[in-house]
Write an enzyme that holds these catalytic residues in place. Sequence first.
Site, PDB file in Angstrom:
ATOM      1  N   GLY A  21       0.841  -1.191   0.000  1.00  0.00           N
ATOM      2  CA  GLY A  21       0.000   0.000   0.000  1.00  0.00           C
ATOM      3  C   GLY A  21       0.869   1.231   0.000  1.00  0.00           C
ATOM      4  O   GLY A  21       2.097   1.150   0.099  1.00  0.00           O
ATOM      5  N   ALA A  23       1.987   5.163   1.468  1.00  0.00           N
ATOM      6  CA  ALA A  23       2.293   5.714   2.779  1.00  0.00           C
ATOM      7  C   ALA A  23       0.997   6.085   3.488  1.00  0.00           C
ATOM      8  O   ALA A  23       0.086   6.647   2.882  1.00  0.00           O
ATOM      9  CB  ALA A  23       3.185   6.946   2.635  1.00  0.00           C
ATOM     10  N   ARG A  24       0.913   5.730   4.754  1.00  0.00           N
ATOM     11  CA  ARG A  24      -0.251   6.035   5.596  1.00  0.00           C
ATOM     12  C   ARG A  24      -1.552   5.424   5.069  1.00  0.00           C
ATOM     13  O   ARG A  24      -2.633   5.951   5.269  1.00  0.00           O
ATOM     14  CB  ARG A  24      -0.414   7.537   5.774  1.00  0.00           C
ATOM     15  N   SER A  25      -1.438   4.279   4.402  1.00  0.00           N
ATOM     16  CA  SER A  25      -2.618   3.620   3.844  1.00  0.00           C
ATOM     17  C   SER A  25      -3.328   2.721   4.860  1.00  0.00           C
ATOM     18  O   SER A  25      -4.468   2.329   4.642  1.00  0.00           O
ATOM     19  CB  SER A  25      -2.220   2.778   2.628  1.00  0.00           C
ATOM     20  N   GLY A  26      -2.639   2.364   5.950  1.00  0.00           N
ATOM     21  CA  GLY A  26      -3.189   1.436   6.920  1.00  0.00           C
ATOM     22  C   GLY A  26      -2.597   0.041   6.809  1.00  0.00           C
ATOM     23  O   GLY A  26      -3.042  -0.879   7.486  1.00  0.00           O
ATOM     24  N   SER A  28       0.372  -1.220   7.738  1.00  0.00           N
ATOM     25  CA  SER A  28       1.032  -1.729   8.942  1.00  0.00           C
ATOM     26  C   SER A  28       0.005  -2.100  10.006  1.00  0.00           C
ATOM     27  O   SER A  28       0.160  -3.106  10.703  1.00  0.00           O
ATOM     28  CB  SER A  28       2.019  -0.696   9.500  1.00  0.00           C
ATOM     29  N   ALA A  46      11.881  -4.834  12.583  1.00  0.00           N
ATOM     30  CA  ALA A  46      11.845  -3.437  12.146  1.00  0.00           C
ATOM     31  C   ALA A  46      13.109  -3.133  11.356  1.00  0.00           C
ATOM     32  O   ALA A  46      14.220  -3.391  11.819  1.00  0.00           O
ATOM     33  CB  ALA A  46      11.742  -2.509  13.356  1.00  0.00           C
ATOM     34  N   HIS A  62       6.693   3.860  17.755  1.00  0.00           N
ATOM     35  CA  HIS A  62       6.277   2.522  17.324  1.00  0.00           C
ATOM     36  C   HIS A  62       6.733   1.451  18.315  1.00  0.00           C
ATOM     37  O   HIS A  62       5.968   0.535  18.642  1.00  0.00           O
ATOM     38  CB  HIS A  62       6.812   2.211  15.930  1.00  0.00           C
ATOM     39  N   ASP A  95       8.428  -5.207   8.913  1.00  0.00           N
ATOM     40  CA  ASP A  95       7.971  -3.877   8.510  1.00  0.00           C
ATOM     41  C   ASP A  95       9.184  -2.954   8.459  1.00  0.00           C
ATOM     42  O   ASP A  95       9.712  -2.581   9.503  1.00  0.00           O
ATOM     43  CB  ASP A  95       6.931  -3.376   9.520  1.00  0.00           C
TER      44      ASP A  95
END
Length: 185
Positions: A21, A23-26, A28, A46, A62, A95
């Site tokens: 997805g 950036a900032r799509s959900g 993660s 990470a 995080h 991630d």
Amino acid sequence: MSGVVLNLSDTGLAGTLLVLGGARSGKSRLAEACLTALSGPRLYVATGRAWDEEMGARIAQHKSARAHAGWQTVEEPLDVPDVLEQHAHMPVLLDCLTLWLTNLLLEEQDVEAYSARLLQSLSTRLAPTVLVGNEVGLGIVPDNALARRFRDEAGTLHQKLAAQVGRVMFVAAGLPMVLKDHKPA
């Protein structure tokens, strides 16, 4: 988003979910929800590095959020295949692939060799694995050679993974779309 359930009987590449997805799509959040639903210990790999204060603050935020949710965290910018092999019996969330790729490029590592090692390590895993990556090929052609190489390498890596893993999802505006769902016979 919690409707995605990983089949615990699937192992290796069949038991791997690739979540892509923007950036900032959900993506993660979805990936975390998939493994949070499992009981027992789980590992968060990470790949991000704190290149500046702002990124350092993001990483700290995080880590703090995961600590309260029962995650064990390994920070590994390069040797991701080794971590996956060392924790073959533990559910793992990686991630993210694109930060890992960034690290490989900046360290002038052999991306093709690392990608092959990643696929090999995934094929031998005995627990579910969730991989997160940014889909970077939906925008304009980058204006410099390194950015174009990054876009090309990310696209190639995602295509190789998508062809081999059991499940692939794309997330936009927090909504997951199933692109592939291999159901073993």
